[in-house]
Design a protein around this motif. Structure first.
Motif, PDB file in Angstrom:
ATOM      1  N   TRP A 102      30.498  48.351  35.567  1.00 52.92           N
ATOM      2  CA  TRP A 102      30.232  47.125  36.313  1.00 52.92           C
ATOM      3  C   TRP A 102      30.594  47.360  37.778  1.00 52.92           C
ATOM      4  CZ3 TRP A 102      28.520  42.503  34.039  1.00 52.92           C
ATOM      5  CH2 TRP A 102      28.429  42.524  32.637  1.00 52.92           C
ATOM      6  N   TRP A 124      30.941  45.136  41.329  1.00 46.41           N
ATOM      7  CA  TRP A 124      30.895  43.779  41.875  1.00 46.41           C
ATOM      8  C   TRP A 124      31.244  43.780  43.347  1.00 46.41           C
ATOM      9  CZ3 TRP A 124      34.103  40.885  37.538  1.00 46.41           C
ATOM     10  CH2 TRP A 124      33.306  40.796  36.378  1.00 46.41           C
ATOM     11  N   GLN A 169      31.346  36.140  39.714  1.00 45.33           N
ATOM     12  CA  GLN A 169      30.782  36.991  38.683  1.00 45.33           C
ATOM     13  C   GLN A 169      31.309  36.580  37.317  1.00 45.33           C
ATOM     14  OE1 GLN A 169      28.464  39.167  39.275  1.00 45.33           O
ATOM     15  NE2 GLN A 169      28.584  39.248  41.532  1.00 45.33           N
ATOM     16  N   LEU A 188      31.988  38.435  33.470  1.00 47.39           N
ATOM     17  CA  LEU A 188      31.991  39.620  32.624  1.00 47.39           C
ATOM     18  C   LEU A 188      31.373  39.260  31.285  1.00 47.39           C
ATOM     19  CD1 LEU A 188      32.804  42.574  32.140  1.00 47.39           C
ATOM     20  CD2 LEU A 188      34.981  41.723  31.231  1.00 47.39           C
ATOM     21  N   LEU A 202      35.232  48.856  35.963  1.00 52.37           N
ATOM     22  CA  LEU A 202      34.875  47.822  36.927  1.00 52.37           C
ATOM     23  C   LEU A 202      35.175  48.319  38.327  1.00 52.37           C
ATOM     24  CD1 LEU A 202      33.954  44.964  37.645  1.00 52.37           C
ATOM     25  CD2 LEU A 202      36.281  44.168  37.181  1.00 52.37           C
TER      26      LEU A 202
END
Length: 535
Positions: free
Chosen positions: A410, A412, A418, A420, A476
């Motif tokens: 991911w 961002w 956002q 998840l 992430l």
């Protein structure tokens, strides 16, 4: 019968209507009446007189009862009573040996004893001719008696009594029945016109008769109903007919199997309809006739339809068991009842239709929520009817995480909003939690969060249910926002470079075009010079 019968309004004058016959020595007899026209049964005074001076014998000859009221030397006053018909009266006088006389005629008038319009038919069809008959009994003098027919207050026809009829007591006229005549009142009236005798017109009116007209099309009523009725259902049946009059007085009856149905009738304009709701009970199973009967006036119209009433139970579909763990066996079975045949059981091996079909399968995760369908068929009156039954299979299996539902990487933008999304498959539905490997910090799934730099890292997402658990690592990455001013400057510089390049391109292209055109012109001039003749 209404009657207008006033007494004649004549002054009591003595009218001399005698034929005078001279007697001896010039003697004369005269007769004088108080009235010359009078109602039947009335009384009349008659004066007989003579010019004879001696030896006079004076009298009155008549068929009616008479009384001598007064007398003098040469006159006598008589009163006649109960006069019933036109008569000739004669006064006579004997003067010495010679007799002389004088006569007069009296005319009686009478009102009709009966003025009656013959009863009308209960209903008269539109477009057919109706004969009106007026019956008149009594009335005199007949030559001055006439009959007038009325529709309401409108005069239809007038005629002298007995002029155009073989029956002297009956006058007729014809009326073409129409819708406008419906509900109209008809009557007849006698008019005894005694104006020539110095009296007036005397009227006798019959009682009114009401006419009812009707109009029916040549077609039968229409029946709207399904040919097939299933036991346990409620079916609407409608019967209607258009083009009749008066629709408000028409009666519609619906019958099923000889039993009258409870129906509701309505009419609008020239249309009448009846609607019934049929409760289809097991006792009605079989073939029955549905009849619609319309009654208007003395006319009937019928329509008939054959209904087939059947009983059809849906097939029974069973999954044994209907909820299993992955890898277990399940038996799928479909059974039909009431003479029906199973047409098809989904995913069953091919075979001939039979009242029962079954097969066994090993349940897998892919079979969860799988839909099975069983169809049964029944033939009724040459038509094939179908009924279906469906069941879902529930398969219990452990959690499962894949790339589509829970991606591993991911990226961002810092400061953005956002969510998840990490979802796991499984039955029962697994619970998913994601914790960072470094410090066990939790990152909520399925929730909108504001992205910060501190969220970056590697997370372990775990899906847990009563049938096991499974984990998956998710990375992430957070990147900082770019300087918007720098980006704007770079965009402007790029646009300037593109504009300058386009200008240079267009300029060079124009120079090449002019150079090409000059070269062509020079070549054309050389050709012309070479083709010119020598001097």
């Amino acid at each position: 019968m209404a009657r207008t019968r006033p007494r004649p309004a004549l002054p009591l004058l003595l009218a001399l209507v005698a034929a005078v016959i001279p007697g001896p020595g010039g003697a004369q007899v005269s007769i004088q009446l108080s009235e010359t026209i009078l109602p039947r049964g009335a009384s009349l005074q008659v004066n007989c007189s003579s010019s004879c001076s001696e030896g006079l014998d004076l009298g009155l000859e008549t068929q009616w009862s008479k009384v001598e009221l007064q007398h003098g030397p040469n006159w006598k006053l008589f009163e006649l009573s109960d006069i019933e018909e036109d008569s000739n009266l004669m006064c006579f006088g004997n003067c010495g040996t010679v007799q002389s006389s004088a006569s007069a005629t009296i005319i009686l008038y009478s009102f009709p004893e009966r003025v009656e319009l013959d009863p009308l038919p209960a209903w008269q069809q539109v477009g057919k001719t109706l004969t009106l008959r007026c019956l008149v009994e009594g009335g005199a003098p007949r030559s001055q008696l006439s009959v007038v027919f009325f529709q309401g207050g409108e005069e239809l026809h007038a005629e002298k009594l007995g002029v155009n009829s073989t029956n002297p007591n009956e006058i007729t006229t014809k009326v073409l029945a129409s819708r406008d005549n419906h509900g109209a009142n008809f009557s007849c009236r006698t008019e005894l016109d005694l104006r020539p005798q110095g009296l007036q017109v005397f009227l006798n009116v019959s009682e009114a008769r009401q006419l009812r007209t009707f109009d029916l099309p040549g077609t039968s009523p229409k029946l709207n109903s399904s040919d097939l009725l299933e036991v346990g259902t409620r079916q609407k049946v409608v019967c209607y007919l258009d083009g009749l009059f008066p629709a408000s007085e028409a009666q519609l009856h619906l019958e099923l199997g000889g039993h009258t149905l409870t129906s509701k009738s309505t009419n609008r304009g020239d249309l009448v309809s009846a609607t019934a709701l049929v409760e289809v009970t097991p006792e009605l199973e079989g073939t029955h006739q549905l009849r619609c009967v319309l009654e208007l006036a003395d006319q009937n119209r019928e329509a008939e339809k054959t209904l087939n009433i059947y009983s059809f139970s849906a097939p029974v579909l069973t999954l044994s068991p209907s909820e299993v763990s992955e890898g277990s066996q399940v038996t799928v079975k479909c059974e039909a009842h009431g003479g029906a045949q199973v047409v098809r059981l989904s995913d069953a091996p091919p075979g001939d239709p039979s009242p029962q079909v079954s097969f066994t399968l090993n349940a897998s995760a892919d079979d969860d929520q799988r839909l099975f369908r069983c169809s049964a068929a029944l033939k009724v009156a040459g038509q094939e009817l179908l009924k279906n039954q469906t069941q879902k299979l529930h398969v219990l299996y452990g959690p499962w995480l894949d790339e589509g539902a829970c991606p591993r990487n991911w990226t961002w933008l810092e400061g953005s909003q956002q969510t998840l999304k990490c979802e796991a498959r499984g039955n029962p539905s697994p619970k998913v939690t994601c914790s960072r490997k470094a410090d066990n910090a939790r990152l909520p799934t399925g929730v909108v969060v504001t992205v910060t730099r501190e969220m970056s890292g590697t997370y372990v997402c775990q899906a847990t249910s009563s049938h096991g658990n499974v984990t998956r690592e998710v990375s992430l990455t957070i990147y900082p926002p770019q300087n918007n001013l720098v980006i704007a400057i770079l965009v402007i510089l790029l646009l300037i470079v593109l504009l300058v390049g386009l200008t240079i391109y267009l300029y060079n292209r124009q120079r090449k075009i002019r150079r090409y055109e000059l070269q062509r012109a020079q070549e054309e001039a050389m050709k012309l010079k070479a083709q010119a003749p020598p001097p």
